[in-house]
Design an enzyme around this catalytic site. Structure first.
Site, PDB file in Angstrom:
ATOM      1  N   LYS A   1       0.597  -1.356   0.084  1.00  9.69           N
ATOM      2  CA  LYS A   1      -0.077  -0.023  -0.084  1.00  9.69           C
ATOM      3  C   LYS A   1       0.786   1.292   0.067  1.00  9.69           C
ATOM      4  CE  LYS A   1      -2.288   2.796   3.375  1.00  9.69           C
ATOM      5  NZ  LYS A   1      -1.212   3.490   4.177  1.00  9.69           N
ATOM      6  N   ASN A   2       1.899   1.161   0.923  1.00 13.40           N
ATOM      7  CA  ASN A   2       2.597   2.623   1.077  1.00 13.40           C
ATOM      8  C   ASN A   2       3.441   2.837  -0.127  1.00 13.40           C
ATOM      9  OD1 ASN A   2       1.072   3.216   3.168  1.00 13.40           O
ATOM     10  ND2 ASN A   2       2.677   2.668   4.611  1.00 13.40           N
TER      11      ASN A   2
ATOM     12  N   CYS B   1      -5.147   9.020   8.455  1.00 11.64           N
ATOM     13  CA  CYS B   1      -5.347   8.588   9.580  1.00 11.64           C
ATOM     14  C   CYS B   1      -4.904   9.662  10.618  1.00 11.64           C
ATOM     15  CB  CYS B   1      -4.673   7.214  10.029  1.00 11.64           C
ATOM     16  SG  CYS B   1      -5.203   5.693   9.361  1.00 11.64           S
TER      17      CYS B   1
ATOM     18  N   ARG C   1       0.609  15.378  12.678  1.00 13.02           N
ATOM     19  CA  ARG C   1       1.363  14.996  11.085  1.00 13.02           C
ATOM     20  C   ARG C   1       1.721  16.152  10.553  1.00 13.02           C
ATOM     21  NH1 ARG C   1      -1.471   9.581   8.935  1.00 13.02           N
ATOM     22  NH2 ARG C   1       0.656   9.243   8.029  1.00 13.02           N
TER      23      ARG C   1
ATOM     24  N   ASP D   1       3.750   1.073  12.071  1.00  9.77           N
ATOM     25  CA  ASP D   1       2.406   0.465  11.700  1.00  9.77           C
ATOM     26  C   ASP D   1       1.956  -1.099  12.262  1.00  9.77           C
ATOM     27  OD1 ASP D   1       2.226   2.534  10.245  1.00  9.77           O
ATOM     28  OD2 ASP D   1       3.277   1.560   8.354  1.00  9.77           O
TER      29      ASP D   1
ATOM     30  N   ARG E   1      -9.218   0.975   3.426  1.00  5.75           N
ATOM     31  CA  ARG E   1      -8.113   1.894   3.007  1.00  5.75           C
ATOM     32  C   ARG E   1      -6.980   1.257   2.669  1.00  5.75           C
ATOM     33  NH1 ARG E   1      -6.470   6.481   6.184  1.00  5.75           N
ATOM     34  NH2 ARG E   1      -4.888   6.252   4.717  1.00  5.75           N
TER      35      ARG E   1
HETATM   36  N1  EPU Z   1       7.217  14.448  10.514  1.00  5.84           N
HETATM   37  C1  EPU Z   1       7.343  15.705  10.694  1.00  5.84           C
HETATM   38  N2  EPU Z   1       7.574  16.647   9.590  1.00  5.84           N
HETATM   39  C2  EPU Z   1       7.263  16.183   8.367  1.00  5.84           C
HETATM   40  C3  EPU Z   1       7.163  14.884   8.031  1.00  5.84           C
HETATM   41  C4  EPU Z   1       6.986  13.779   9.211  1.00  5.84           C
HETATM   42  O1  EPU Z   1       7.615  16.211  11.708  1.00  5.84           O
HETATM   43  O2  EPU Z   1       7.283  17.093   7.599  1.00  5.84           O
HETATM   44  C5  EPU Z   1       7.279  13.402  11.590  1.00  5.84           C
HETATM   45  C6  EPU Z   1       6.030  12.724  11.770  1.00  5.84           C
HETATM   46  O3  EPU Z   1       4.960  13.635  12.503  1.00  5.84           O
HETATM   47  C7  EPU Z   1       6.310  11.619  12.295  1.00  5.84           C
HETATM   48  C8  EPU Z   1       7.631  11.231  11.594  1.00  5.84           C
HETATM   49  O4  EPU Z   1       8.132  12.435  11.395  1.00  5.84           O
HETATM   50  O5  EPU Z   1       6.647  11.691  13.828  1.00  5.84           O
HETATM   51  C9  EPU Z   1       7.679  10.125  10.543  1.00  5.84           C
HETATM   52  O6  EPU Z   1       6.742  10.381   9.763  1.00  5.84           O
HETATM   53  P1  EPU Z   1       6.809  10.106   8.040  1.00  5.84           P
HETATM   54  O7  EPU Z   1       7.016  11.201   7.253  1.00  5.84           O
HETATM   55  O8  EPU Z   1       8.074   9.057   8.143  1.00  5.84           O
HETATM   56  O9  EPU Z   1       5.519   9.539   8.058  1.00  5.84           O
HETATM   57  P2  EPU Z   1       4.606   9.554   6.872  1.00  5.84           P
HETATM   58  O10 EPU Z   1       5.228   9.572   5.654  1.00  5.84           O
HETATM   59  O11 EPU Z   1       3.557  10.535   6.803  1.00  5.84           O
HETATM   60  C10 EPU Z   1       4.558   6.863   6.233  1.00  5.84           C
HETATM   61  C11 EPU Z   1       3.442   5.839   6.047  1.00  5.84           C
HETATM   62  C12 EPU Z   1       2.779   5.452   7.466  1.00  5.84           C
HETATM   63  C13 EPU Z   1       3.863   5.267   8.560  1.00  5.84           C
HETATM   64  C14 EPU Z   1       4.779   6.059   8.746  1.00  5.84           C
HETATM   65  C15 EPU Z   1       6.150   5.733   9.405  1.00  5.84           C
HETATM   66  C16 EPU Z   1       2.523   6.274   3.802  1.00  5.84           C
HETATM   67  C17 EPU Z   1       1.415   6.849   3.158  1.00  5.84           C
HETATM   68  N3  EPU Z   1       2.480   6.362   5.270  1.00  5.84           N
HETATM   69  O12 EPU Z   1       3.788   7.927   6.954  1.00  5.84           O
HETATM   70  O13 EPU Z   1       1.951   4.406   7.351  1.00  5.84           O
HETATM   71  O14 EPU Z   1       3.493   4.924   9.683  1.00  5.84           O
HETATM   72  O15 EPU Z   1       5.484   6.372   7.254  1.00  5.84           O
HETATM   73  O16 EPU Z   1       6.785   4.574   8.971  1.00  5.84           O
HETATM   74  O17 EPU Z   1       3.514   5.620   3.464  1.00  5.84           O
HETATM   75  C18 EPU Z   1       0.063   3.233   7.825  1.00  5.84           C
HETATM   76  O18 EPU Z   1      -0.162   2.773   6.986  1.00  5.84           O
HETATM   77  O19 EPU Z   1      -0.961   2.789   8.511  1.00  5.84           O
HETATM   78  C19 EPU Z   1       0.662   4.220   8.042  1.00  5.84           C
HETATM   79  C20 EPU Z   1       0.393   5.355   8.712  1.00  5.84           C
END
Ligand code: EPU
Length: 422
Positions: free
Chosen positions: A23-24, A119, A124, A307, A399
């Site tokens: 998915k991701n 979610c 975030r 996750d 989702r």
């Molecule tokens: N963060 C910031 N600023 C940013 C971006 C991230 O402070 O600009 C912080 C976030 O708040 C968090 C950490 O950095 O504390 C890591 O966040 P990351 O950006 O890595 O997460 P994401 O890209 O929004 C993806 C997955 C998530 C998964 C996380 C961590 C996707 C679409 N989503 O989210 O997946 O939990 O990486 O591995 O790829 C899920 O599949 O259920 C899911 C939530």
């Protein structure tokens, strides 16, 4: 109309389950296709999840042609792509709609879109994505719920990420593929999904090196074209079935797995006393007897995935003794614990930490999937609980899990999906 899943617990599972495409990775690969100005991209292994439907709506809104010649096969033709302000309702349905920022910025040097949804896991922010775009020469404005990001031209830069964010790494990579000169992302995230996106972009003609390490270098190119790509297996779906097997299976063969992607979970399951057999592309797991408690700390890849923290918490209710789960990525990602408590779990929460005391019997009741992986945690609970567990807000599960109920029914679970009149 909303749907619920009704799970009659304590039916032992047995058989083979095949893991779908990640998915991701998919939710980044689909927006990445619009970087092509030279023909269609063909992607296979696309999971049947509602996030894909939402992204396809956004592609069609942008005048991109989307075809499904066969099951799990998407052909995306961005030849007639238009840079329209993304105010479509699907933007709010998933977090990953933010990948259209990097892709449209790369392609047109300008993008306008609403704040992405997804979610709720606590705050975030997307500040690192925006800082990256600014480093490439873009100006970012946020007014009345819309981002307007614009550059005269994008010029490669050295970008250090304060946090190794998956989303920021991919988004910057997308924009930088068509920037002038070299971009270096330092402290980049190393998740396998990033390698998958870089692999497809390189096949489209990009020049990206180092994906999967913490320094990624992107040499900008003039234009990108069509290609063919097969999505990697979903390591989180695989991990979820591994946890389900450890909780409730006489024996489960989980196929289409890259074992290296789930090493941190394999190691935890073994510490708990679960029998895990690892083969080249599949794993075989049997229900653990006399499970031992373990402590878990979520970390960026290759550490324990946030996750999988939620479904693992359910399994820990079945271990004899105290387990401590420390969540370092999303410190508020514990809504599932409140739902598990309704089913009889003994969990106490303090900031960023859940303490689980087991073993506890779980009893079916009405619970709510407050987010995708909370839903997975509740499915694990429903399968081991006495009586019937009714999970509300199933759309969160749909989702991100490809036909979860069908796959579990094929393994022997007693699950029905029921429409409720609101
Ligand atoms: N963060 C910031 N600023 C940013 C971006 C991230 O402070 O600009 C912080 C976030 O708040 C968090 C950490 O950095 O504390 C890591 O966040 P990351 O950006 O890595 O997460 P994401 O890209 O929004 C993806 C997955 C998530 C998964 C996380 C961590 C996707 C679409 N989503 O989210 O997946 O939990 O990486 O591995 O790829 C899920 O599949 O259920 C899911 C939530």
């Amino acid at each position: 109309m909303t749907q619920v899943l009704k799970i009659e617990g304590q039916h032992p599972l047995k058989g083979v389950v095949r893991i779908s495409g990640s998915k991701n990775a998919t939710v980044a690969l689909i927006p990445a296709t619009i970087l092509s100005s030279l023909g269609p991209i063909s992607i296979i292994g696309v999971p049947h999840i509602s996030d894909v439907e939402s992204l396809n709506h956004l592609l069609e809104f942008l005048n991109v042609e989307v075809n499904t010649p066969s099951d799990g096969h998407l052909v995306i033709d961005p030849t007639h792509l238009k840079n329209i302000s993304l105010d479509h309702p699907a933007v709010n349905k998933l977090r990953a709609s933010y990948y259209f920022m990097g892709a449209l910025l790369g392609r047109f040097k300008e993008v306008k879109m609403k704040m992405p949804g997804g979610c709720y896991l606590g705050p975030r922010p997307i500040d690192l994505h925006l800082k990256g775009f600014e480093a490439l020469g873009a100006h970012v404005e946020y007014t009345q719920g819309y981002y307007h990001i614009k550059a005269e031209k994008l010029v490669g830069a050295k970008i250090f990420l304060d946090i190794s964010s998956v989303g920021a790494t991919i988004n910057i990579m997308l924009a930088a593929t068509l920037a002038q000169g070299r971009t270096t992302i330092e402290n980049a995230a190393k998740e396998p999904e990033i390698i998958d996106v870089a692999t497809m972009l390189n096949r489209m003609g990009a020049n990206i090196k180092g994906a999967g390490t913490n320094v990624i270098t992107i040499e900008g190119v003039e234009q990108l074209g069509g290609t063919f790509h097969e999505i990697i297996p979903d390591r989180i779906e695989a991990g979820t079935y591994m946890i389900i097997a450890a909780a409730a299976a006489e024996e489960m063969i989980i196929e289409n797995v890259i074992p290296q992607h789930v090493e941190s979970l394999i190691s935890k399951l073994k510490d708990m006393g679960v029998s895990v057999e690892v083969e080249r592309d599949h794993v075989i797991i049997k229900k653990g007897i006399d499970l031992k408690p373990v402590d878990v700390k979520t970390l960026p890849y290759p550490g324990f995935a946030t996750d999988l923290q939620q479904p693992l918490t359910t399994l820990l209710t079945q271990a004899k003794g105290e387990s401590i789960v420390n969540e370092t990525i999303y410190t508020e990602r514990f809504k599932h614990c409140l739902e598990l408590q309704r089913l009889g779990a003994n969990i106490s929460l303090s900031p960023a930490t859940a303490t689980i005391k087991g073993e506890t019997s779980l009893f079916g009741d009405h619970v709510t999937a407050t987010d995708l992986r909370c839903g997975a945690a509740l499915v694990v609970a429903g399968l081991i609980a006495q009586g019937t567990t009714t999970i509300h807000d199933v759309y969160h599960i749909d989702r991100g899990y490809d036909e979860l109920d069908h796959k579990l029914i094929a393994l022997g679970a007693k699950i029905t999906r029921v429409e409720l009149n609101d």
